[in-house]
Design a protein around this motif. Structure first.
Motif, PDB file in Angstrom:
ATOM      1  N   VAL A  68       0.798  -1.087   0.064  1.00 50.64           N
ATOM      2  CA  VAL A  68      -0.009   0.053  -0.012  1.00 50.64           C
ATOM      3  C   VAL A  68       0.857   1.056  -0.104  1.00 50.64           C
ATOM      4  O   VAL A  68       1.650   1.327   1.030  1.00 50.64           O
ATOM      5  N   ASP A  69       0.898   2.042  -1.023  1.00 55.14           N
ATOM      6  CA  ASP A  69       1.572   3.362  -1.112  1.00 55.14           C
ATOM      7  C   ASP A  69       0.363   4.384  -0.417  1.00 55.14           C
ATOM      8  O   ASP A  69      -0.141   4.940  -1.146  1.00 55.14           O
ATOM      9  N   TRP A  70       0.821   4.673   0.797  1.00 54.21           N
ATOM     10  CA  TRP A  70      -0.104   5.682   1.591  1.00 54.21           C
ATOM     11  C   TRP A  70       0.519   7.138   1.414  1.00 54.21           C
ATOM     12  O   TRP A  70       1.595   7.078   1.795  1.00 54.21           O
ATOM     13  N   LEU A  71      -0.369   8.002   1.684  1.00 55.67           N
ATOM     14  CA  LEU A  71       0.084   9.479   1.917  1.00 55.67           C
ATOM     15  C   LEU A  71      -1.074  10.300   2.700  1.00 55.67           C
ATOM     16  O   LEU A  71      -2.155  10.102   2.364  1.00 55.67           O
ATOM     17  N   TRP A  91     -12.463  19.673  -8.089  1.00 53.90           N
ATOM     18  CA  TRP A  91     -10.849  19.596  -8.051  1.00 53.90           C
ATOM     19  C   TRP A  91     -10.480  19.842  -6.680  1.00 53.90           C
ATOM     20  O   TRP A  91     -10.841  20.653  -5.546  1.00 53.90           O
ATOM     21  N   GLN A  92      -9.120  19.450  -6.266  1.00 58.11           N
ATOM     22  CA  GLN A  92      -8.404  19.696  -5.105  1.00 58.11           C
ATOM     23  C   GLN A  92      -6.905  19.517  -5.365  1.00 58.11           C
ATOM     24  O   GLN A  92      -6.523  18.411  -5.823  1.00 58.11           O
ATOM     25  N   LEU A  93      -6.037  20.321  -4.866  1.00 61.65           N
ATOM     26  CA  LEU A  93      -4.707  20.198  -4.926  1.00 61.65           C
ATOM     27  C   LEU A  93      -4.194  20.176  -3.427  1.00 61.65           C
ATOM     28  O   LEU A  93      -4.446  21.233  -2.714  1.00 61.65           O
ATOM     29  N   GLY A  94      -3.271  19.378  -3.079  1.00 61.20           N
ATOM     30  CA  GLY A  94      -2.754  19.354  -1.792  1.00 61.20           C
ATOM     31  C   GLY A  94      -1.192  19.296  -1.996  1.00 61.20           C
ATOM     32  O   GLY A  94      -0.819  18.491  -2.709  1.00 61.20           O
ATOM     33  N   ARG A  95      -0.427  19.604  -0.691  1.00 61.73           N
ATOM     34  CA  ARG A  95       0.809  19.256  -0.570  1.00 61.73           C
ATOM     35  C   ARG A  95       1.080  18.020   0.358  1.00 61.73           C
ATOM     36  O   ARG A  95       0.267  17.886   1.475  1.00 61.73           O
ATOM     37  N   VAL A  96       1.742  17.069   0.075  1.00 59.82           N
ATOM     38  CA  VAL A  96       2.015  15.768   0.847  1.00 59.82           C
ATOM     39  C   VAL A  96       2.573  16.204   2.252  1.00 59.82           C
ATOM     40  O   VAL A  96       3.474  17.031   2.226  1.00 59.82           O
ATOM     41  N   THR A  97       2.248  15.729   3.303  1.00 59.88           N
ATOM     42  CA  THR A  97       2.623  15.944   4.674  1.00 59.88           C
ATOM     43  C   THR A  97       3.035  14.862   5.396  1.00 59.88           C
ATOM     44  O   THR A  97       3.835  14.834   6.551  1.00 59.88           O
ATOM     45  N   SER A  98       3.049  13.594   4.802  1.00 57.40           N
ATOM     46  CA  SER A  98       3.611  12.365   5.290  1.00 57.40           C
ATOM     47  C   SER A  98       4.981  12.214   4.795  1.00 57.40           C
ATOM     48  O   SER A  98       5.578  12.974   4.110  1.00 57.40           O
ATOM     49  N   GLY A  99       5.534  10.980   5.210  1.00 55.82           N
ATOM     50  CA  GLY A  99       6.673  10.613   4.686  1.00 55.82           C
ATOM     51  C   GLY A  99       7.113  10.008   3.503  1.00 55.82           C
ATOM     52  O   GLY A  99       7.798   9.192   3.153  1.00 55.82           O
ATOM     53  N   SER A 100       6.145  10.232   2.646  1.00 55.86           N
ATOM     54  CA  SER A 100       6.007   9.724   1.333  1.00 55.86           C
ATOM     55  C   SER A 100       7.027  10.324   0.267  1.00 55.86           C
ATOM     56  O   SER A 100       7.440  11.607   0.494  1.00 55.86           O
ATOM     57  N   SER A 101       7.422   9.713  -0.626  1.00 56.55           N
ATOM     58  CA  SER A 101       8.278  10.257  -1.760  1.00 56.55           C
ATOM     59  C   SER A 101       7.631  11.401  -2.628  1.00 56.55           C
ATOM     60  O   SER A 101       8.220  12.077  -3.204  1.00 56.55           O
ATOM     61  N   TRP A 102       6.158  11.232  -2.625  1.00 55.58           N
ATOM     62  CA  TRP A 102       5.471  11.988  -3.525  1.00 55.58           C
ATOM     63  C   TRP A 102       5.121  13.668  -2.688  1.00 55.58           C
ATOM     64  O   TRP A 102       5.309  13.386  -1.567  1.00 55.58           O
TER      65      TRP A 102
END
Length: 197
Positions: free
Chosen positions: A69-72, A127-138
């Motif tokens: 699972v690729d989670w973010l 629509w929605q644009l977000g900045r990743v806040t977890s430890g993901s590479s994305w």
């Protein structure tokens, strides 16, 4: 407000109908969660897109047939609604990885131009644009809802604003090159989830 999503990758020998049934039950037991099988034509994506809405991603990994699972989690920075009552549509999720060496001002310009896309494309219903806040590479999540897959494959992917303007952020041949990797996933959407936020 934080939001969570995942790309779920199944094993090669997974019983897909059994996983779909288990995922449906999982979503029913987690308020606001959604899971859909990705359609043909996705790129760099898992087999299923899942909106967790506060659910524990580890419990997804326990479902039958899951390889990973690729989670973010992400924090929305811009959104809009044209069709809050949308049903029977398509959810498109684009995960982006911005190059580490680009200045913040360049990233902000990319974000502004992505959020301007609905001004040119009526087929983008919500629509929605977000900045990743977890430890993901994305680094970013760009999601849109369409009434039908033809609006994604047609107007969105072929629009002059997309190819003549926004594409430069994704193309190493341009000096504005900012995005080094993407995951392009889309799946059927029974009812809007972006408009519910």
């Amino acid at each position: 407000m934080q939001a969570e999503l995942a790309q779920v990758y199944l094993t090669a020998d997974a019983d897909v109908p059994a996983f779909e049934q288990a995922l449906a039950l999982w979503c029913q037991s987690h308020s606001g969660a959604f899971g859909g099988r990705n359609l043909p034509g996705c790129w760099g994506a898992g087999d299923f897109s899942v909106e967790l809405r506060g659910a524990d991603s580890a419990s997804l990994e326990a479902l039958p047939g899951v390889a990973r699972v690729d989670w973010l989690s992400h924090a929305p920075i811009g959104a809009g609604k044209r069709a809050p009552g949308l049903s029977g549509g398509v959810l498109r999720t684009l995960l982006l990885r911005v190059r580490a060496d680009v200045p913040a001002s360049q990233v902000e310009s990319l974000e502004r131009e992505l959020l301007a896309m609905p001004d040119y494309m009526a087929g983008i219903r919500n629509w929605q644009l977000g900045r990743v806040t977890s430890g993901s590479s994305w680094t970013h999540v760009w999601q849109q809802e369409f009434a039908e897959v033809g609006d994604l494959h047609g107007e969105y992917l072929l629009h002059p604003y997309h190819w003549g303007w926004v594409d430069r952020w994704f193309d190493p041949a341009f000096p504005e090159w900012t995005v080094e990797a993407i995951c392009h996933a889309y799946c059927p959407l029974p009812t809007s989830i972006l408009a519910a936020d």
